[in-house]
Design an enzyme around this catalytic site. Sequence first.
Site, PDB file in Angstrom:
ATOM      1  N   CYS A 180     -11.424   3.010  -0.813  1.00  0.00           N
ATOM      2  CA  CYS A 180     -10.082   3.540  -0.382  1.00  0.00           C
ATOM      3  C   CYS A 180      -9.956   2.721   0.985  1.00  0.00           C
ATOM      4  O   CYS A 180     -10.752   2.384   1.759  1.00  0.00           O
ATOM      5  CB  CYS A 180     -10.203   4.902  -0.063  1.00  0.00           C
ATOM      6  N   THR A 181      -8.597   2.428   1.142  1.00  0.00           N
ATOM      7  CA  THR A 181      -7.979   1.560   2.266  1.00  0.00           C
ATOM      8  C   THR A 181      -8.459   2.306   3.814  1.00  0.00           C
ATOM      9  O   THR A 181      -8.693   1.540   4.598  1.00  0.00           O
ATOM     10  CB  THR A 181      -6.471   1.601   2.436  1.00  0.00           C
ATOM     11  N   TYR A 185      -0.561   8.101  -2.747  1.00  0.00           N
ATOM     12  CA  TYR A 185      -0.762   7.915  -4.083  1.00  0.00           C
ATOM     13  C   TYR A 185      -1.988   8.594  -4.719  1.00  0.00           C
ATOM     14  O   TYR A 185      -1.921   8.660  -5.902  1.00  0.00           O
ATOM     15  CB  TYR A 185      -0.690   6.257  -4.239  1.00  0.00           C
ATOM     16  N   GLY A 186      -3.028   8.935  -3.859  1.00  0.00           N
ATOM     17  CA  GLY A 186      -4.282   9.254  -4.448  1.00  0.00           C
ATOM     18  C   GLY A 186      -4.268  10.675  -4.950  1.00  0.00           C
ATOM     19  O   GLY A 186      -5.313  10.801  -5.734  1.00  0.00           O
ATOM     20  N   CYS A 244      -3.684  -1.088  -1.975  1.00  0.00           N
ATOM     21  CA  CYS A 244      -4.084   0.363  -2.228  1.00  0.00           C
ATOM     22  C   CYS A 244      -5.153   0.291  -3.390  1.00  0.00           C
ATOM     23  O   CYS A 244      -5.130  -0.167  -4.472  1.00  0.00           O
ATOM     24  CB  CYS A 244      -3.003   0.921  -2.477  1.00  0.00           C
ATOM     25  N   ASN A 245      -6.306   1.015  -3.163  1.00  0.00           N
ATOM     26  CA  ASN A 245      -7.201   1.208  -4.278  1.00  0.00           C
ATOM     27  C   ASN A 245      -6.564   2.227  -5.261  1.00  0.00           C
ATOM     28  O   ASN A 245      -7.042   1.852  -6.405  1.00  0.00           O
ATOM     29  CB  ASN A 245      -8.708   1.880  -3.653  1.00  0.00           C
ATOM     30  N   THR A 246      -5.941   3.327  -5.060  1.00  0.00           N
ATOM     31  CA  THR A 246      -5.332   3.915  -6.063  1.00  0.00           C
ATOM     32  C   THR A 246      -4.450   3.097  -6.946  1.00  0.00           C
ATOM     33  O   THR A 246      -4.596   3.035  -8.137  1.00  0.00           O
ATOM     34  CB  THR A 246      -4.741   4.996  -5.464  1.00  0.00           C
ATOM     35  N   GLU A 254      -6.274   9.141   9.921  1.00  0.00           N
ATOM     36  CA  GLU A 254      -5.072   8.752  10.424  1.00  0.00           C
ATOM     37  C   GLU A 254      -4.975   9.516  11.599  1.00  0.00           C
ATOM     38  O   GLU A 254      -4.038   9.216  12.787  1.00  0.00           O
ATOM     39  CB  GLU A 254      -3.895   9.283   9.474  1.00  0.00           C
ATOM     40  N   ASP A 277       0.929  -1.162   0.040  1.00  0.00           N
ATOM     41  CA  ASP A 277      -0.013  -0.095  -0.083  1.00  0.00           C
ATOM     42  C   ASP A 277       0.835   1.301  -0.133  1.00  0.00           C
ATOM     43  O   ASP A 277       1.972   1.159   0.124  1.00  0.00           O
ATOM     44  CB  ASP A 277      -0.775   0.051   1.484  1.00  0.00           C
TER      45      ASP A 277
HETATM   46  N1  DGL Z   1      -4.044   3.784   0.118  1.00  0.00           N
HETATM   47  C1  DGL Z   1      -4.841   4.790  -0.785  1.00  0.00           C
HETATM   48  C2  DGL Z   1      -5.928   4.157  -1.452  1.00  0.00           C
HETATM   49  O1  DGL Z   1      -6.614   3.331  -1.074  1.00  0.00           O
HETATM   50  C3  DGL Z   1      -5.183   5.948   0.297  1.00  0.00           C
HETATM   51  C4  DGL Z   1      -3.974   7.053   0.718  1.00  0.00           C
HETATM   52  C5  DGL Z   1      -3.189   7.458  -0.375  1.00  0.00           C
HETATM   53  O2  DGL Z   1      -3.828   8.316  -1.246  1.00  0.00           O
HETATM   54  O3  DGL Z   1      -2.028   7.013  -0.615  1.00  0.00           O
HETATM   55  O4  DGL Z   1      -6.605   4.754  -2.527  1.00  0.00           O
END
Ligand code: DGL
Length: 276
Positions: free
Chosen positions: A184-185, A42-43, A73-75, A152, A10
């Site tokens: 999203c996580t 990453y988003g 990670c969803n992104t 967070e 992630d």
């Molecule tokens: N882990 C990212 C997601 O699930 C969320 C945090 C990020 O933007 O890195 O998309």
Amino acid sequence: MSEQAIGVFDSGVGGLTVLHELRRLLQGENLVYLGDTARVPYGTKSPETVCSYAVQAAEFLLGERVKMIVVACNTASSFALDHLQQMLSIPVVGVILPGARRAARLSRGKVVGVIGTHGTVSSEAYPRALRALVPEITVASAPCPLFVPLAEEGWAEHPVAHLVAQEYLAPLLEKQIDTLVLGCTHYPLLKPTLRAVLPPSVALVDSAEETALEVKMRLSDLGQLNPGTRGQWKFYVTDVPTRFVQVGQGFLGEPIEPVTRVSLPICPSCEQELTS
Ligand code: DGL
């Protein structure tokens, strides 16, 4: 059966919600987690950048001799899953398809809401997956970036989170969604707040839970499940571990150790693509 670990990566701490579900469902599995804490988030980054980071993370996990990679990670799943699946010879599981499958099953009126980072929403990965399953489905998406720092900060159930959720969800509710995908996580931590803001008729889909089920099924099909009950885990991060350990404990509900700081290998073809 295989005692090799499952690799999970992630952008940072959020993927621990997926790790938590994997641990709950697959107690015998050894787990290796990589959080790219030096480069989170990453988003908000471009598809090219996220894809190159994802390749580096996957290459690092391959070095750990994992039997499967889970892109928590969803992104990263939105932008890099296809590329990783083509590139690697071990199975790579993302979080998009499991979440979409469940939403497609749960939605009676076939109007589904999806919330995620700017990257995940702009990629249209969830609407694509949902339409492939149910062509007539209507998907309404909304980026909810403030949920990440709220989770967070430990403010997932704070009145501020409640207000933010009302703002973000209002346009989706106007579209009469009957199901909401937490794309999203970090969002599983906001479930109580989301539940309070949404009408009870709207079903919540936790991509982390669905992904753990998918991993179990894939390993079982491959004859690679580890039937033990005392799987070990280890954590790698790309920045100093202090904050990861503090915040991560809240996400995982268990102490986070051992944690090692690493540098990721730069993949030469990605570097070329990024600089050209
Ligand atoms: N882990 C990212 C997601 O699930 C969320 C945090 C990020 O933007 O890195 O998309």
